[in-house]
Write an enzyme that holds these catalytic residues in place. Structure first.
Site, PDB file in Angstrom:
ATOM      1  N   HIS A 264      -3.211   6.910   3.453  1.00 48.85           N
ATOM      2  CA  HIS A 264      -3.617   5.670   2.791  1.00 48.85           C
ATOM      3  C   HIS A 264      -5.047   5.341   3.212  1.00 48.85           C
ATOM      4  O   HIS A 264      -5.393   5.423   4.393  1.00 48.85           O
ATOM      5  CB  HIS A 264      -2.653   4.545   3.181  1.00 48.85           C
ATOM      6  CG  HIS A 264      -3.149   3.193   2.769  1.00 48.85           C
ATOM      7  ND1 HIS A 264      -3.606   2.934   1.506  1.00 48.85           N
ATOM      8  CD2 HIS A 264      -3.275   2.035   3.472  1.00 48.85           C
ATOM      9  CE1 HIS A 264      -3.992   1.673   1.433  1.00 48.85           C
ATOM     10  NE2 HIS A 264      -3.802   1.104   2.621  1.00 48.85           N
TER      11      HIS A 264
ATOM     12  N   CYS B 101       0.815  -1.230   0.000  1.00 53.25           N
ATOM     13  CA  CYS B 101       0.000   0.000   0.000  1.00 53.25           C
ATOM     14  C   CYS B 101       0.842   1.269   0.000  1.00 53.25           C
ATOM     15  O   CYS B 101       0.311   2.355  -0.248  1.00 53.25           O
ATOM     16  CB  CYS B 101      -0.936   0.005   1.199  1.00 53.25           C
ATOM     17  SG  CYS B 101      -1.994  -1.439   1.265  1.00 53.25           S
TER      18      CYS B 101
ATOM     19  N   ASN C 196     -10.207  -0.457   0.162  1.00 50.54           N
ATOM     20  CA  ASN C 196      -8.747  -0.350   0.237  1.00 50.54           C
ATOM     21  C   ASN C 196      -8.136  -0.829  -1.082  1.00 50.54           C
ATOM     22  O   ASN C 196      -8.089  -2.026  -1.344  1.00 50.54           O
ATOM     23  CB  ASN C 196      -8.234  -1.191   1.409  1.00 50.54           C
ATOM     24  CG  ASN C 196      -6.714  -1.097   1.571  1.00 50.54           C
ATOM     25  OD1 ASN C 196      -6.017  -0.594   0.707  1.00 50.54           O
ATOM     26  ND2 ASN C 196      -6.220  -1.595   2.688  1.00 50.54           N
TER      27      ASN C 196
HETATM   28  N1  ACO Z   1     -18.426  -9.149   9.546  1.00 51.95           N
HETATM   29  C1  ACO Z   1     -18.881  -9.430  10.763  1.00 51.95           C
HETATM   30  N2  ACO Z   1     -18.088  -9.767  11.790  1.00 51.95           N
HETATM   31  C2  ACO Z   1     -16.774  -9.806  11.543  1.00 51.95           C
HETATM   32  C3  ACO Z   1     -16.219  -9.528  10.290  1.00 51.95           C
HETATM   33  C4  ACO Z   1     -17.112  -9.201   9.257  1.00 51.95           C
HETATM   34  N3  ACO Z   1     -16.695  -8.908   8.021  1.00 51.95           N
HETATM   35  N4  ACO Z   1     -14.885  -9.657  10.346  1.00 51.95           N
HETATM   36  C5  ACO Z   1     -14.592  -9.999  11.604  1.00 51.95           C
HETATM   37  N5  ACO Z   1     -15.727 -10.085  12.330  1.00 51.95           N
HETATM   38  C6  ACO Z   1     -15.875 -10.451  13.740  1.00 51.95           C
HETATM   39  C7  ACO Z   1     -14.695 -11.196  14.282  1.00 51.95           C
HETATM   40  O1  ACO Z   1     -14.788 -12.566  13.989  1.00 51.95           O
HETATM   41  C8  ACO Z   1     -14.829 -10.916  15.753  1.00 51.95           C
HETATM   42  O2  ACO Z   1     -15.790 -11.784  16.290  1.00 51.95           O
HETATM   43  P1  ACO Z   1     -15.552 -12.453  17.728  1.00 51.95           P
HETATM   44  O3  ACO Z   1     -15.474 -11.300  18.692  1.00 51.95           O
HETATM   45  O4  ACO Z   1     -16.762 -13.307  17.888  1.00 51.95           O
HETATM   46  O5  ACO Z   1     -14.264 -13.200  17.607  1.00 51.95           O
HETATM   47  C9  ACO Z   1     -15.400  -9.506  15.815  1.00 51.95           C
HETATM   48  O6  ACO Z   1     -15.948  -9.249  14.519  1.00 51.95           O
HETATM   49  C10 ACO Z   1     -14.377  -8.461  16.129  1.00 51.95           C
HETATM   50  O7  ACO Z   1     -13.253  -8.684  15.311  1.00 51.95           O
HETATM   51  P2  ACO Z   1     -12.026  -7.741  15.366  1.00 51.95           P
HETATM   52  O8  ACO Z   1     -10.991  -8.248  14.442  1.00 51.95           O
HETATM   53  O9  ACO Z   1     -11.630  -7.473  16.780  1.00 51.95           O
HETATM   54  O10 ACO Z   1     -12.681  -6.408  14.784  1.00 51.95           O
HETATM   55  P3  ACO Z   1     -12.019  -4.999  14.657  1.00 51.95           P
HETATM   56  O11 ACO Z   1     -12.856  -4.011  15.330  1.00 51.95           O
HETATM   57  O12 ACO Z   1     -10.552  -5.010  14.981  1.00 51.95           O
HETATM   58  O13 ACO Z   1     -12.158  -4.736  13.108  1.00 51.95           O
HETATM   59  C11 ACO Z   1     -10.788  -4.767  11.149  1.00 51.95           C
HETATM   60  C12 ACO Z   1     -11.514  -5.595  12.190  1.00 51.95           C
HETATM   61  C13 ACO Z   1     -11.815  -3.927  10.417  1.00 51.95           C
HETATM   62  C14 ACO Z   1     -10.087  -5.689  10.200  1.00 51.95           C
HETATM   63  C15 ACO Z   1      -9.797  -3.834  11.890  1.00 51.95           C
HETATM   64  O14 ACO Z   1      -9.002  -4.552  12.773  1.00 51.95           O
HETATM   65  C16 ACO Z   1      -8.926  -3.124  10.916  1.00 51.95           C
HETATM   66  O15 ACO Z   1      -9.372  -2.307  10.155  1.00 51.95           O
HETATM   67  N6  ACO Z   1      -7.612  -3.377  10.998  1.00 51.95           N
HETATM   68  C17 ACO Z   1      -6.695  -2.743  10.097  1.00 51.95           C
HETATM   69  C18 ACO Z   1      -6.625  -3.613   8.934  1.00 51.95           C
HETATM   70  C19 ACO Z   1      -6.370  -2.860   7.690  1.00 51.95           C
HETATM   71  O16 ACO Z   1      -6.705  -1.719   7.521  1.00 51.95           O
HETATM   72  N7  ACO Z   1      -5.785  -3.602   6.823  1.00 51.95           N
HETATM   73  C20 ACO Z   1      -5.537  -3.080   5.589  1.00 51.95           C
HETATM   74  C21 ACO Z   1      -4.181  -3.153   5.469  1.00 51.95           C
HETATM   75  S1  ACO Z   1      -3.372  -1.724   6.129  1.00 51.95           S
HETATM   76  C22 ACO Z   1      -2.721  -1.570   4.803  1.00 51.95           C
HETATM   77  O17 ACO Z   1      -3.402  -1.242   3.874  1.00 51.95           O
HETATM   78  C23 ACO Z   1      -1.486  -2.246   4.867  1.00 51.95           C
END
Ligand code: ACO
Length: 321
Positions: free
Chosen positions: A248, A112, A278
């Site tokens: 980003h 990214c 993204n």
């Molecule tokens: N729909 C519904 N529930 C979901 C989903 C979904 N798509 N995905 C995960 N969940 C659930 C999980 O299983 C978890 O359930 P549990 O509590 O029963 O285990 C719950 O939601 C919470 O999961 P978390 O991973 O803690 O959720 P979080 O609030 O951290 O959000 C996310 C997840 C959106 C991925 C966040 O961590 C994030 O944005 N991280 C950064 C990732 C990112 O931006 N990556 C891109 C790369 S950065 C770059 O571009 C390099």
């Protein structure tokens, strides 16, 4: 002498996949995706569209806006982690399609952060007078390395391309750019197998992105804050000197946290990911192009672009448009 952006262009594939569409395929909800990521819809390349096709469209639009002859381009750099093929590189594929004969052409692989890495390199070529007109593109088709059964990742990633044309200028353009990386974070966002590393017992998601989302989130916020403060300090600037922040486009929660820590009003942050997801290396030039086209960003504005990607890699660039 400075390098200056004389035009930008961008391209998104026509095919729109909404959160409601994803509800039909995986165990998720529109509400969850919106509230956790800020994404409402994403664009997905059709099966016959490769990364170079997206890059070509964005480049063509930038060339049109710049009102230059494509042949005057003597450097092409494409930031991408999803090239069409290993070789020829995406830069040479678009060089041929654009009818450019006398240029270097190569790709930079920094996930990214690819666009900021590519711009940093192009800036050095221009200022050393090794190039007089550079085409820099960020383009990715993350949909091709996404596991569409994995709700942790497939709600985030998408396809797109953005481009900028750089030329030498006596008036300020790119004021500074810093790059960084820390390979110790390689296991937080990665594709397990690829060209030379092959699985002994292949699994369907071997060639797809795997992510520890929570940990990526934390490192991204901390890193984006610290690299911004460093970049500003090196220029004897503070956050009030910045007219527009273009981070980003990964997640609105990451963007809001970073803006809050930096003390920059959210109105001064360009956020476009709600309608395209993204798009990796394409995300910053897409947001830049949209900011300019919408009339928000104007000539003379000071812009801080912030890249962060798998690796981890990161980069800052402060420009005067
Ligand atoms: N729909 C519904 N529930 C979901 C989903 C979904 N798509 N995905 C995960 N969940 C659930 C999980 O299983 C978890 O359930 P549990 O509590 O029963 O285990 C719950 O939601 C919470 O999961 P978390 O991973 O803690 O959720 P979080 O609030 O951290 O959000 C996310 C997840 C959106 C991925 C966040 O961590 C994030 O944005 N991280 C950064 C990732 C990112 O931006 N990556 C891109 C790369 S950065 C770059 O571009 C390099």
């Amino acid at each position: 002498m400075f390098s200056k952006i004389i035009a930008t262009g961008s391209y998104l594939p026509e095919n729109i996949v909404t959160n409601r569409d994803l509800e039909q395929q995986i165990d998720t909800t529109d509400e969850w995706i919106r509230s956790r990521t800020g994404i409402e819809q994403r664009r997905i390349a059709s099966i016959d569209q490769n990364t170079s096709d997206l890059a070509y469209e964005a480049a063509n639009r930038a060339i049109d806006k710049a009102e230059i002859a494509a042949e005057s381009i003597d450097l092409i750099i494409v930031g991408t982690c999803t090239p069409d093929v290993v070789t020829p590189n995406v830069g040479t594929i678009i060089q041929e399609r654009l009818g450019i004969k006398n240029s270097a052409a190569f790709s930079v692989e920094a996930a990214c952060s690819g666009f900021i890495y590519a711009m940093n390199i192009a800036d050095k070529f221009i200022r050393s007078r090794d190039a007089s007109c550079a085409l820099v593109v960020g383009a990715d088709t993350l949909s091709r390395i996404t596991d569409w059964t994995d709700r942790n990742t497939c709600v985030l990633f998408a396809d797109g391309a953005g481009a900028a044309i750089l030329q030498p200028s006596d008036t300020p353009g790119i004021l500074s750019s810093e790059l960084g990386a820390d390979g110790a974070y390689g296991d937080l966002l990665y594709v397990p197998y690829g060209t030379s590393r092959k699985p002994e017992q292949p699994k369907p998601d071997d060639y797809c992105l795997h992510m520890k989302g929570n940990e990526v989130f934390k490192v991204a916020v901390k890193t984006l804050e610290s690299i911004t403060l460093e970049a500003l300090a090196k220029q004897n600037m503070n956050i009030n000197d910045i007219d527009w922040l273009i981070p980003h486009q990964a997640n609105t929660r990451i963007i809001h946290s970073v803006a809050k820590r930096l003390g920059i009003p959210i109105e001064k942050v360009i956020i476009t990911l709600s309608h395209h997801g993204n798009t990796s290396a394409a995300s910053i030039p897409l947001a830049l192009d949209e900011g300019i086209d919408s009339g928000k960003i104007e000539s003379g504005d000071t812009i801080l672009m912030l890249g962060f990607g798998a690796g981890f890699t990161w980069g800052t660039m402060i420009i005067k448009l």
